[in-house]
Design an enzyme around this catalytic site. Structure first.
Site, PDB file in Angstrom:
ATOM      1  N   HIS A   1      77.576  41.143  43.467  1.00  7.85           N
ATOM      2  CA  HIS A   1      76.192  41.631  43.516  1.00  7.85           C
ATOM      3  C   HIS A   1      76.200  43.067  44.026  1.00  7.85           C
ATOM      4  O   HIS A   1      77.036  43.425  44.856  1.00  7.85           O
ATOM      5  CB  HIS A   1      75.342  40.779  44.471  1.00  7.85           C
ATOM      6  CG  HIS A   1      74.040  41.426  44.827  1.00  7.85           C
ATOM      7  ND1 HIS A   1      72.916  41.296  44.032  1.00  7.85           N
ATOM      8  CD2 HIS A   1      73.693  42.256  45.851  1.00  7.85           C
ATOM      9  CE1 HIS A   1      71.935  42.009  44.578  1.00  7.85           C
ATOM     10  NE2 HIS A   1      72.380  42.603  45.676  1.00  7.85           N
TER      11      HIS A   1
ATOM     12  N   ASN B   1      78.719  35.855  37.959  1.00  5.32           N
ATOM     13  CA  ASN B   1      79.268  37.149  37.555  1.00  5.32           C
ATOM     14  C   ASN B   1      79.985  37.900  38.689  1.00  5.32           C
ATOM     15  O   ASN B   1      80.095  39.126  38.663  1.00  5.32           O
ATOM     16  CB  ASN B   1      78.171  38.004  36.911  1.00  5.32           C
ATOM     17  CG  ASN B   1      76.991  38.215  37.833  1.00  5.32           C
ATOM     18  OD1 ASN B   1      76.995  37.756  38.965  1.00  5.32           O
ATOM     19  ND2 ASN B   1      75.982  38.920  37.360  1.00  5.32           N
TER      20      ASN B   1
ATOM     21  N   LYS C   1      80.550  37.043  45.209  1.00  4.35           N
ATOM     22  CA  LYS C   1      79.806  35.803  44.989  1.00  4.35           C
ATOM     23  C   LYS C   1      80.708  34.574  45.084  1.00  4.35           C
ATOM     24  O   LYS C   1      81.941  34.684  45.003  1.00  4.35           O
ATOM     25  CB  LYS C   1      79.107  35.864  43.626  1.00  4.35           C
ATOM     26  CG  LYS C   1      77.966  36.907  43.577  1.00  4.35           C
ATOM     27  CD  LYS C   1      77.179  36.803  42.268  1.00  4.35           C
ATOM     28  CE  LYS C   1      76.011  37.786  42.245  1.00  4.35           C
ATOM     29  NZ  LYS C   1      75.185  37.639  41.019  1.00  4.35           N
TER      30      LYS C   1
ATOM     31  N   GLU D   1      68.232  44.677  51.581  1.00  3.45           N
ATOM     32  CA  GLU D   1      69.361  43.746  51.493  1.00  3.45           C
ATOM     33  C   GLU D   1      70.332  43.914  52.666  1.00  3.45           C
ATOM     34  O   GLU D   1      70.841  42.932  53.204  1.00  3.45           O
ATOM     35  CB  GLU D   1      70.078  43.940  50.148  1.00  3.45           C
ATOM     36  CG  GLU D   1      69.199  43.479  48.980  1.00  3.45           C
ATOM     37  CD  GLU D   1      69.784  43.755  47.601  1.00  3.45           C
ATOM     38  OE1 GLU D   1      69.123  43.381  46.617  1.00  3.45           O
ATOM     39  OE2 GLU D   1      70.883  44.339  47.514  1.00  3.45           O
TER      40      GLU D   1
ATOM     41  N   TYR E   1      66.824  36.700  47.155  1.00  3.14           N
ATOM     42  CA  TYR E   1      66.492  36.979  45.749  1.00  3.14           C
ATOM     43  C   TYR E   1      65.002  36.829  45.454  1.00  3.14           C
ATOM     44  O   TYR E   1      64.633  36.573  44.297  1.00  3.14           O
ATOM     45  CB  TYR E   1      67.284  36.041  44.833  1.00  3.14           C
ATOM     46  CG  TYR E   1      68.707  36.483  44.563  1.00  3.14           C
ATOM     47  CD1 TYR E   1      68.990  37.654  43.845  1.00  3.14           C
ATOM     48  CD2 TYR E   1      69.792  35.715  44.986  1.00  3.14           C
ATOM     49  CE1 TYR E   1      70.292  38.047  43.571  1.00  3.14           C
ATOM     50  CE2 TYR E   1      71.109  36.103  44.714  1.00  3.14           C
ATOM     51  CZ  TYR E   1      71.347  37.270  44.005  1.00  3.14           C
ATOM     52  OH  TYR E   1      72.638  37.655  43.719  1.00  3.14           O
TER      53      TYR E   1
HETATM   54  P1  ADP Z   1      72.124  42.413  38.588  1.00  4.50           P
HETATM   55  O1  ADP Z   1      72.858  41.443  39.500  1.00  4.50           O
HETATM   56  O2  ADP Z   1      73.047  43.068  37.610  1.00  4.50           O
HETATM   57  O3  ADP Z   1      71.282  43.404  39.355  1.00  4.50           O
HETATM   58  P2  ADP Z   1      69.661  40.986  37.979  1.00  4.50           P
HETATM   59  O4  ADP Z   1      69.115  41.603  39.227  1.00  4.50           O
HETATM   60  O5  ADP Z   1      68.875  41.132  36.721  1.00  4.50           O
HETATM   61  O6  ADP Z   1      71.146  41.521  37.679  1.00  4.50           O
HETATM   62  O7  ADP Z   1      69.864  39.434  38.218  1.00  4.50           O
HETATM   63  C1  ADP Z   1      70.345  38.944  39.448  1.00  4.50           C
HETATM   64  C2  ADP Z   1      71.406  37.896  39.177  1.00  4.50           C
HETATM   65  O8  ADP Z   1      70.804  36.761  38.565  1.00  4.50           O
HETATM   66  C3  ADP Z   1      72.513  38.323  38.222  1.00  4.50           C
HETATM   67  O9  ADP Z   1      73.560  39.021  38.873  1.00  4.50           O
HETATM   68  C4  ADP Z   1      72.990  36.979  37.685  1.00  4.50           C
HETATM   69  O10 ADP Z   1      73.889  36.346  38.602  1.00  4.50           O
HETATM   70  C5  ADP Z   1      71.710  36.168  37.638  1.00  4.50           C
HETATM   71  N1  ADP Z   1      71.086  36.187  36.323  1.00  4.50           N
HETATM   72  C6  ADP Z   1      70.447  37.213  35.723  1.00  4.50           C
HETATM   73  N2  ADP Z   1      69.969  36.886  34.520  1.00  4.50           N
HETATM   74  C7  ADP Z   1      70.301  35.576  34.341  1.00  4.50           C
HETATM   75  C8  ADP Z   1      70.085  34.642  33.291  1.00  4.50           C
HETATM   76  N3  ADP Z   1      69.427  34.977  32.183  1.00  4.50           N
HETATM   77  N4  ADP Z   1      70.581  33.377  33.445  1.00  4.50           N
HETATM   78  C9  ADP Z   1      71.242  33.033  34.584  1.00  4.50           C
HETATM   79  N5  ADP Z   1      71.480  33.871  35.615  1.00  4.50           N
HETATM   80  C10 ADP Z   1      71.025  35.125  35.496  1.00  4.50           C
HETATM   81 MG    MG Z   2      69.631  43.084  40.586  1.00  3.68          MG
END
Ligand code: ADP
Ligand code: MG
Length: 137
Positions: free
Chosen positions: A115, A112, A9, A126, A49
């Site tokens: 992805h 974070n 990212k 994807e 997304y």
């Molecule tokens: P993952 O990436 O672990 O699969 P999700 O699919 O739930 O997690 O969410 C996609 C991305 O959206 C996350 O990697 C993170 O960057 C962002 N995200 C998720 N929840 C939040 C939140 N509550 N606030 C801000 N960003 C979030």
């Molecule tokens: Mg996800």
């Protein structure tokens, strides 16, 4: 063998951590089948997304993902989808286990660092969103 889709990212790319993350990918035994640097527009991030379009963080997420260059990849391994999610760690870096990429390189829940696809159907969507078949030979 299974394929998964991964992103380094914008925060991890900007911090200069792409090389370290790629090292971990190779050390863990993945084959890098596809790899390119992209600078997504917000519309492109929104398309990627779309499953999260009704979530409260959708705007923040797509703005962040289009805030700078990233690296998109197709990784191959046995159980690649689960294996890559294990290496990334929990979504929130503060809750991610020691030694995981999000723990080491993540700045916050949103930023974070990486992805990863969460299931075969999402991996297929994807991968196809970013790579043509010719790019994965
Ligand atoms: P993952 O990436 O672990 O699969 P999700 O699919 O739930 O997690 O969410 C996609 C991305 O959206 C996350 O990697 C993170 O960057 C962002 N995200 C998720 N929840 C939040 C939140 N509550 N606030 C801000 N960003 C979030
Ligand atoms: Mg996800």
């Amino acid at each position: 063998m299974e394929k998964t889709f991964a992103i380094i990212k914008p925060n991890a790319f900007a911090d200069g951590n792409s090389g370290k993350i790629l090292s971990r990918i190779y050390e863990e035994g993945f084959t890098v089948v596809g790899l390119k640097k992209l600078y997504l527009s917000q519309v492109e991030a929104e398309g990627f997304y779309y499953v999260h379009k009704d979530r409260p963080f959708f705007g923040e997420l797509t703005e962040f993902m289009s805030s700078g260059p990233c690296i998109v990849m197709v990784l191959e391994a046995e159980n690649a989808i689960l294996k890559w999610r294990d290496l990334m760690g929990a979504t929130n870096p503060a809750e991610a286990a020691e030694g995981t990429l999000r723990r080491e390189f993540g700045a916050s829940l949103g930023e974070n660092a990486t992805h990863g696809s969460d299931a075969p159907e999402t991996a297929s969507f994807e991968i196809g969103y970013f790579f043509s078949g010719l790019e994965l030979l």
